[in-house]
Write an enzyme that holds these catalytic residues in place. Sequence first.
Site, PDB file in Angstrom:
ATOM      1  N   ASP A  17       0.835  -1.210   0.000  1.00  0.00           N
ATOM      2  CA  ASP A  17       0.000   0.000   0.000  1.00  0.00           C
ATOM      3  C   ASP A  17       0.866   1.255   0.000  1.00  0.00           C
ATOM      4  OD1 ASP A  17      -2.355   1.414  -0.012  1.00  0.00           O
ATOM      5  OD2 ASP A  17      -2.824   1.079   2.103  1.00  0.00           O
ATOM      6  N   HIS A  34       2.607   3.021  -8.972  1.00  0.00           N
ATOM      7  CA  HIS A  34       2.411   1.580  -9.218  1.00  0.00           C
ATOM      8  C   HIS A  34       3.605   1.011 -10.005  1.00  0.00           C
ATOM      9  CE1 HIS A  34      -1.499   2.092  -7.565  1.00  0.00           C
ATOM     10  NE2 HIS A  34      -2.065   2.623  -8.638  1.00  0.00           N
ATOM     11  N   GLU A  64     -12.396  -4.752  -4.021  1.00  0.00           N
ATOM     12  CA  GLU A  64     -12.847  -3.368  -3.844  1.00  0.00           C
ATOM     13  C   GLU A  64     -12.134  -2.416  -4.794  1.00  0.00           C
ATOM     14  OE1 GLU A  64     -12.001  -5.471  -1.388  1.00  0.00           O
ATOM     15  OE2 GLU A  64     -13.896  -5.692  -0.304  1.00  0.00           O
ATOM     16  N   LEU A 128      10.877 -20.962  -4.413  1.00  0.00           N
ATOM     17  CA  LEU A 128       9.975 -19.979  -3.788  1.00  0.00           C
ATOM     18  C   LEU A 128       8.648 -20.016  -4.535  1.00  0.00           C
ATOM     19  CD1 LEU A 128       9.584 -17.354  -1.917  1.00  0.00           C
ATOM     20  CD2 LEU A 128      10.092 -16.072  -3.989  1.00  0.00           C
ATOM     21  N   ARG A 194      -4.997  -1.759   8.947  1.00  0.00           N
ATOM     22  CA  ARG A 194      -6.229  -2.529   8.761  1.00  0.00           C
ATOM     23  C   ARG A 194      -5.944  -3.683   7.795  1.00  0.00           C
ATOM     24  NH1 ARG A 194      -7.709   2.686   6.878  1.00  0.00           N
ATOM     25  NH2 ARG A 194      -7.215   2.963   4.669  1.00  0.00           N
ATOM     26  N   GLU A 207       1.327 -13.160  12.345  1.00  0.00           N
ATOM     27  CA  GLU A 207       1.920 -11.995  13.006  1.00  0.00           C
ATOM     28  C   GLU A 207       1.735 -10.813  12.056  1.00  0.00           C
ATOM     29  OE1 GLU A 207       3.313 -11.805  16.058  1.00  0.00           O
ATOM     30  OE2 GLU A 207       2.728 -13.908  16.329  1.00  0.00           O
TER      31      GLU A 207
HETATM   32  C1  IPE Z   1      -5.443  -2.701  -0.027  1.00  0.00           C
HETATM   33  O1  IPE Z   1      -5.080  -1.384  -0.302  1.00  0.00           O
HETATM   34  C2  IPE Z   1      -5.442  -3.504  -1.280  1.00  0.00           C
HETATM   35  C3  IPE Z   1      -4.139  -3.727  -1.883  1.00  0.00           C
HETATM   36  C4  IPE Z   1      -2.986  -3.398  -1.372  1.00  0.00           C
HETATM   37  C5  IPE Z   1      -4.162  -4.414  -3.142  1.00  0.00           C
HETATM   38  P1  IPE Z   1      -6.183  -0.256  -0.496  1.00  0.00           P
HETATM   39  O2  IPE Z   1      -5.435   1.022  -0.654  1.00  0.00           O
HETATM   40  O3  IPE Z   1      -7.119  -0.618  -1.567  1.00  0.00           O
HETATM   41  O4  IPE Z   1      -6.949  -0.340   0.891  1.00  0.00           O
HETATM   42  P2  IPE Z   1      -7.821   0.733   1.676  1.00  0.00           P
HETATM   43  O5  IPE Z   1      -8.834   1.279   0.728  1.00  0.00           O
HETATM   44  O6  IPE Z   1      -6.887   1.820   2.149  1.00  0.00           O
HETATM   45  O7  IPE Z   1      -8.391  -0.036   2.805  1.00  0.00           O
HETATM   46  C1  IPE Z   2      -1.488   0.169  -3.345  1.00  0.00           C
HETATM   47  O1  IPE Z   2      -1.293   1.538  -3.422  1.00  0.00           O
HETATM   48  C2  IPE Z   2      -1.770  -0.461  -4.688  1.00  0.00           C
HETATM   49  C3  IPE Z   2      -3.160  -0.902  -4.869  1.00  0.00           C
HETATM   50  C4  IPE Z   2      -4.069  -0.910  -3.942  1.00  0.00           C
HETATM   51  C5  IPE Z   2      -3.537  -1.371  -6.177  1.00  0.00           C
HETATM   52  P1  IPE Z   2      -2.503   2.543  -3.446  1.00  0.00           P
HETATM   53  O2  IPE Z   2      -2.890   2.790  -4.869  1.00  0.00           O
HETATM   54  O3  IPE Z   2      -3.599   2.106  -2.566  1.00  0.00           O
HETATM   55  O4  IPE Z   2      -1.814   3.862  -2.852  1.00  0.00           O
HETATM   56  P2  IPE Z   2      -2.426   4.886  -1.810  1.00  0.00           P
HETATM   57  O5  IPE Z   2      -2.907   4.089  -0.649  1.00  0.00           O
HETATM   58  O6  IPE Z   2      -3.536   5.592  -2.501  1.00  0.00           O
HETATM   59  O7  IPE Z   2      -1.282   5.783  -1.462  1.00  0.00           O
HETATM   60 MG    MG Z   3      -4.035   2.394  -0.618  1.00  0.00          MG
END
Ligand code: IPE
Ligand code: IPE
Ligand code: MG
Length: 241
Positions: A17, A34, A64, A128, A194, A207
């Site tokens: 994330d 990304h 989602e 792996l 979360r 963990e």
């Molecule tokens: C969780 O990240 C999903 C992935 C890392 C693929 P999100 O950025 O979508 O999660 P929320 O919306 O902050 O919970």
């Molecule tokens: C995680 O990074 C990648 C995916 C959920 C696909 P985010 O795109 O959620 O990045 P933030 O949370 O908006 O910074």
């Molecule tokens: Mg995110």
Amino acid sequence: MSEVMTGVPVHVSMIMDGNGRWAKERGKDRVYGHFEGVESVRACVEAAIENGVRYLSLFAFSEENWNRPDAEVTALMGLMVKAMAEEMEKLHRNGVRFMVLGNRARLSDEINSTVDSCMELTKDNDRLTMIIFLSYSGKWDIMQAALKMAEAISEDPGKKIEIENRGVAAFDEFLVTAGIPDPDLIIRTSGEQRISNYLLWQGAYSEFLFTDILWPDFRKKEFCDALAEYGKRDRRYGKVK
Ligand code: IPE
Ligand code: IPE
Ligand code: MG
């Protein structure tokens, strides 16, 4: 008490994330984050192999996440295909078994055929196992498993008692992760604390490690630091030690 209590985790899982925020900090489009995140995946695969981790799973796209703007979804899916095409030879050479798990019915034919050929190519590798969770959510997984179990029982009513006798472990076989050990360590980057509907069943005794580092900045050193932190954890599974 010894310093290292738990050793090397067999299965490390990452909730990747913070890509969007990483890009925003640099005044760039979210997609740039990304792209940079793929480098972190590469680094973690190498670090996992070097440290003897046997399973590395990565939450790449949740059920989602389909609700994001079309342009971002399209860019992410394009990036998946590109990364698979570019990386697979090397992964195969390095003994990596590659898997994609999730609601594959929602993925395009192009992605599904790329995934199938990568999984077929690497299926006998055992250094792996690298799992990409794509169009995945924990509740979806539990639901599809429940439906499969109901179907198995309706085809063979004798199965019900067999499943009941085996207890909760019998349910594992219906999940998309059948045969894969539960994650020992789940790491989430970017400061969010979360689960975001990730491995709800499989993570029952994992963990957790939450770090403020954004995913594109999570590289080998950070992976090794996480393993060291895991090594200090005392896993009790409800027992008294
Ligand atoms: C969780 O990240 C999903 C992935 C890392 C693929 P999100 O950025 O979508 O999660 P929320 O919306 O902050 O919970
Ligand atoms: C995680 O990074 C990648 C995916 C959920 C696909 P985010 O795109 O959620 O990045 P933030 O949370 O908006 O910074
Ligand atoms: Mg995110």
